[in-house]
Enzyme design. Structure first.
Site, PDB file in Angstrom:
ATOM      1  N   ASP A 439       1.075  -1.098  -0.150  1.00 19.33           N
ATOM      2  CA  ASP A 439      -0.288  -0.041   0.095  1.00 19.33           C
ATOM      3  C   ASP A 439       1.012   1.305   0.080  1.00 19.33           C
ATOM      4  O   ASP A 439       2.039   1.268   0.402  1.00 19.33           O
ATOM      5  CB  ASP A 439      -1.051  -0.075   1.349  1.00 19.33           C
ATOM      6  CG  ASP A 439      -2.281   0.909   1.097  1.00 19.33           C
ATOM      7  OD1 ASP A 439      -3.265   0.218   1.215  1.00 19.33           O
ATOM      8  OD2 ASP A 439      -2.150   2.141   0.777  1.00 19.33           O
ATOM      9  N   VAL A 460       1.921   1.069  -6.239  1.00 18.04           N
ATOM     10  CA  VAL A 460       1.695  -0.170  -7.215  1.00 18.04           C
ATOM     11  C   VAL A 460       2.073   0.113  -8.642  1.00 18.04           C
ATOM     12  O   VAL A 460       2.160  -0.820  -9.531  1.00 18.04           O
ATOM     13  CB  VAL A 460       0.230  -0.821  -7.126  1.00 18.04           C
ATOM     14  CG1 VAL A 460       0.088  -1.488  -5.809  1.00 18.04           C
ATOM     15  CG2 VAL A 460      -0.712   0.289  -7.397  1.00 18.04           C
ATOM     16  N   TYR A 553     -12.560   5.829 -14.436  1.00 14.16           N
ATOM     17  CA  TYR A 553     -12.562   4.912 -13.476  1.00 14.16           C
ATOM     18  C   TYR A 553     -13.310   3.514 -14.175  1.00 14.16           C
ATOM     19  O   TYR A 553     -12.954   2.497 -14.171  1.00 14.16           O
ATOM     20  CB  TYR A 553     -13.686   5.266 -12.346  1.00 14.16           C
ATOM     21  CG  TYR A 553     -13.760   4.277 -11.367  1.00 14.16           C
ATOM     22  CD1 TYR A 553     -12.799   3.750 -10.336  1.00 14.16           C
ATOM     23  CD2 TYR A 553     -15.082   3.562 -11.189  1.00 14.16           C
ATOM     24  CE1 TYR A 553     -13.013   2.967  -9.481  1.00 14.16           C
ATOM     25  CE2 TYR A 553     -15.360   2.809 -10.147  1.00 14.16           C
ATOM     26  CZ  TYR A 553     -14.392   2.191  -9.464  1.00 14.16           C
ATOM     27  OH  TYR A 553     -14.387   1.216  -8.239  1.00 14.16           O
ATOM     28  N   LYS A 557     -11.895  -0.169 -14.871  1.00 12.29           N
ATOM     29  CA  LYS A 557     -12.404  -1.412 -14.080  1.00 12.29           C
ATOM     30  C   LYS A 557     -12.752  -2.291 -15.096  1.00 12.29           C
ATOM     31  O   LYS A 557     -12.554  -3.612 -14.957  1.00 12.29           O
ATOM     32  CB  LYS A 557     -13.619  -0.902 -13.080  1.00 12.29           C
ATOM     33  CG  LYS A 557     -13.145  -0.256 -11.913  1.00 12.29           C
ATOM     34  CD  LYS A 557     -12.146  -1.403 -10.899  1.00 12.29           C
ATOM     35  CE  LYS A 557     -11.785  -0.880  -9.687  1.00 12.29           C
ATOM     36  NZ  LYS A 557     -11.019  -1.536  -8.900  1.00 12.29           N
TER      37      LYS A 557
END
Ligand SMILES: [Zn+2]
Length: 656
Positions: A439, A460, A553, A557
């Protein structure tokens, strides 16, 4: 050994039992004396019976308690007269002894008393302390341990040849004690086992313990100096070799195992010894280590040869027992390899740490005895078999209860320090999984307070940092079985015509591109999982039912979903399952402040409560709900499911 007795501290513990509790904690917290449940202590004092009668009693350490953290409730009171009567018997089997001891407890809620209860009862002193001190077992695991003990201690101690702990050992002490004891006797050395000291008070027993061990240490320092630390720097190990070895060991064990690599100077020097295999395979320092480390480590990487050797040892010794034995799994608990260092193996992170601690204390003892005292000599295989397959030792292991469903498994969770990712990490930890958490949050390393957690502060999108974190996880736990992808951002709430290209790219970099490179990194480890890799990915309701104003977004996804479907196709042949969940309306995450919730609710003309439950079931959805489904998908229950997409949205008309 330093005398750690502190009169001020000791005074806070009332009465002889209190002093015994304090003295137990003092020896129990020194790993050179006592390791993980080893050792025991007792005090003899009156037990105040409910009728007002004072019964002379032995308060002895109960099983399941660690000396370092013991409380008064960890001591079991038993009537001395009954214990001495049992000692009059000519023979007493272990089950009969334990039944009688259990029945003799003056308090039925007290724990099962130590298997050494009868020995403590026999010793004619108020307070008794027993340890497996490194310095003492160094003197006694040699060809003529009795002579060496006499050389160091003169006749100030009683010396007892090795007898398996329990009734037979107590009887042997009853027999030999009167021949050796005199008014200056301060201790008793059990060859190949450890040290007893005693006195009128625990304070006196402890001081004698420290004095005898210090004498042994001083003698050893001048006659058998420890090997200076090696200057070999810890090597790095190929993580794929580690993961492959863990898979083989887990298959031999019949269950996934945690495997932790150690490569400090002590280990590095030991594994470089040309006589490593011969020296390391002779046997443990004291018999009760056998249940944690097996009789000897695996030297090298040939798991098949090790398990065949274990099967042979079982065959050769099984008839020593009077009952039918079920063989314990034949997998090693300690691996020594010149290229890898030391690998400690266990069903849980704790068990692997116990094996490592024990072996870390074993190495210097082996070396001193071998290099300076004429050679390290351990008990023979038969004696060790008796202890390994002794019900009373195995009972120590089963006290912990059956392992949790994810015991021995290792998960990598992204976004693990907050929101849904944190809930997933918590759920996996709760089910017994070790978790490597990634994280960007600054407190990631400390997000959970357990040794099953290894947190790394990582962006990440930084593939090199992710790679380093995954590899650190493999060093710590041995491999990767589960991956949960939860890191993601929701930014760029704007109509397409007004969407900032920079934000579009950032959302895709975090929500999709980073997962692609994570998958590349994880695939070879998931392939080597002994249980078959399992991947759980947090998608979004916006995949099946997108809304206006969330193009970045929703499209990220959707791309993530397609990536996972293809991974499910490609990786099925590797035994890896990949499944998605599509949550909606999870408001207990950092994203949603009270203010934001109120504003959104107002926009729809709803109260916050109504807004939260705006779905077919009228359900409020929490990150824990999402985590439970993700963990279930990664469990054996879903062993035949891959490529699935499960909504966690309370029911949505556009999705149904
Ligand atoms: Zn012992």
């Amino acid at each position: 050994v330093h005398n750690e007795w502190n009169e001020r501290e000791a005074a806070r513990f009332a009465g002889p039992l209190g002093e015994c509790v304090y003295g137990s904690r003092v020896i129990g917290s020194n790993p050179d004396l006592v390791l993980h449940g080893g050792g025991n202590t007792s005090v003899k004092m009156a037990f105040a019976d409910i009728t007002g009668e004072d019964i002379p009693a032995l308060y002895v350490k109960g099983s399941g308690w660690d000396l370092a953290s013991i409380e008064p409730a960890g001591f079991t009171p038993l009537p001395i007269t009954r214990l001495r009567a049992l000692l009059e018997l000519d023979a007493l089997s272990d089950p009969d002894m334990m039944r009688e001891l259990s029945a003799a407890r003056l308090d039925p809620t007290a724990p099962q008393p130590s298997v050494e209860t009868l020995l403590h009862a026999y010793l004619p002193y108020t307070a008794v302390q027993h340890s497996h001190a490194d310095a003492i077992v160094t003197l006694t695991n040699v060809a003529d341990g009795a002579a060496l003990v006499r050389q160091v201690f003169g006749d100030s101690v009683v010396v007892i040849p090795y007898v398996m702990p329990g009734f037979d050992l107590a009887k042997r002490v009853v027999e030999l004690w009167p021949q050796q004891v005199h008014e200056d006797t301060v201790g008793m050395v059990l060859l190949n086992h450890g040290l007893f000291t005693f006195g009128d008070t625990t304070r006196q027993a402890y001081h004698r313990h420290v004095d005898l061990i210090s004498m042994a240490e001083e003698w050893l320092d001048s006659n058998a100096p420890p090997r200076p630390d090696a200057d070999t720097s810890p090597e790095t190990a190929d993580p794929l070799i580690l993961a492959g070895l863990r898979r083989e060991i887990s298959e031999a064990a019949g269950a996934p195992m945690i495997m932790t690599r150690h490569s400090d100077a002590t280990v590095a020097g030991f594994v470089a010894r040309p006589d490593l295999a011969g020296l390391a395979c002779r046997g443990p320092l004291t018999p009760d280590h056998v249940i944690r480390t097996k009789r000897h480590p695996m030297v090298g990487r040939d798991v098949a040869a090790y398990t065949a050797g274990y099967a042979r040892y079982f065959e050769e010794n099984a008839d020593r027992a009077r009952t039918d034995l079920r063989p314990i799994d034949p997998a090693p608990r300690v691996v020594l390899d010149p290229g890898l260092g030391m690998l400690a193996v266990g069903r849980t992170v704790k068990a692997a740490a116990v094996a490592a601690d024990i072996y870390r204390h074993t190495i210097p003892v082996l070396e001193r005895a071998e290099d300076h005292l004429g050679g390290y000599v351990a008990l023979d295989a038969g004696d060790l078999f008796d202890v390994e397959y002794w019900d009373l030792e195995q009972a120590k292991l089963s006290l912990a209860g059956p392992p949790p469903p994810f015991a021995g498994m290792v998960g990598v969770v992204t976004g693990a320090a907050s929101g849904i990712g944190r809930a997933c990490a918590a759920e996996l930890l709760d089910r017994g999984c070790a978790v490597v958490g990634l994280d960007i949050h600054p407190d990631t390393a400390d997000a959970f307070d357990t040794t099953a957690w290894l947190g790394a502060r990582v962006d990440v999108t930084d593939a090199a940092a992710v790679r380093a974190a995954v590899r650190a996880g493999v060093e710590r736990f041995g491999g990767v079985d589960v991956a949960v992808v939860a890191a993601g951002i929701f930014e760029g709430s704007a109509p397409i015509a007004e969407l900032d290209a920079e934000i579009w790219r950032k959302v895709h970099a975090i929500n999709v591109d980073s997962v692609m490179s994570l998958f590349v990194e994880l695939h070879p480890f998931l392939c080597r999982s002994p249980v078959g890799g399992r991947v759980g990915v947090i998608g979004s309701k916006n995949v099946p039912a997108p809304g206006k104003g969330a193009a970045a977004y929703s499209s990220s996804k959707a791309a993530l979903t397609q990536l996972c479907r293809i991974a499910a196709l490609e990786w099925a042949a590797d035994g890896i399952r990949v499944n998605l969940v599509h949550p909606d309306g999870v408001f207990d995450t950092g994203l949603w402040t009270e203010g934001l919730l109120a504003e959104r609710a107002a926009r729809y003309g709803l109260t916050v409560e109504e807004y939260k439950r705006r779905n077919l079931l009228g359900a409020e959805i929490t990150s824990a709900d999402v985590a439970a489904v993700v963990a279930d998908l990664c469990s054996d229950r879903y062993r035949a499911t891959t490529g699935a997409q499960i909504p966690i949205d309370g029911g949505n008309e556009r999705v149904v």
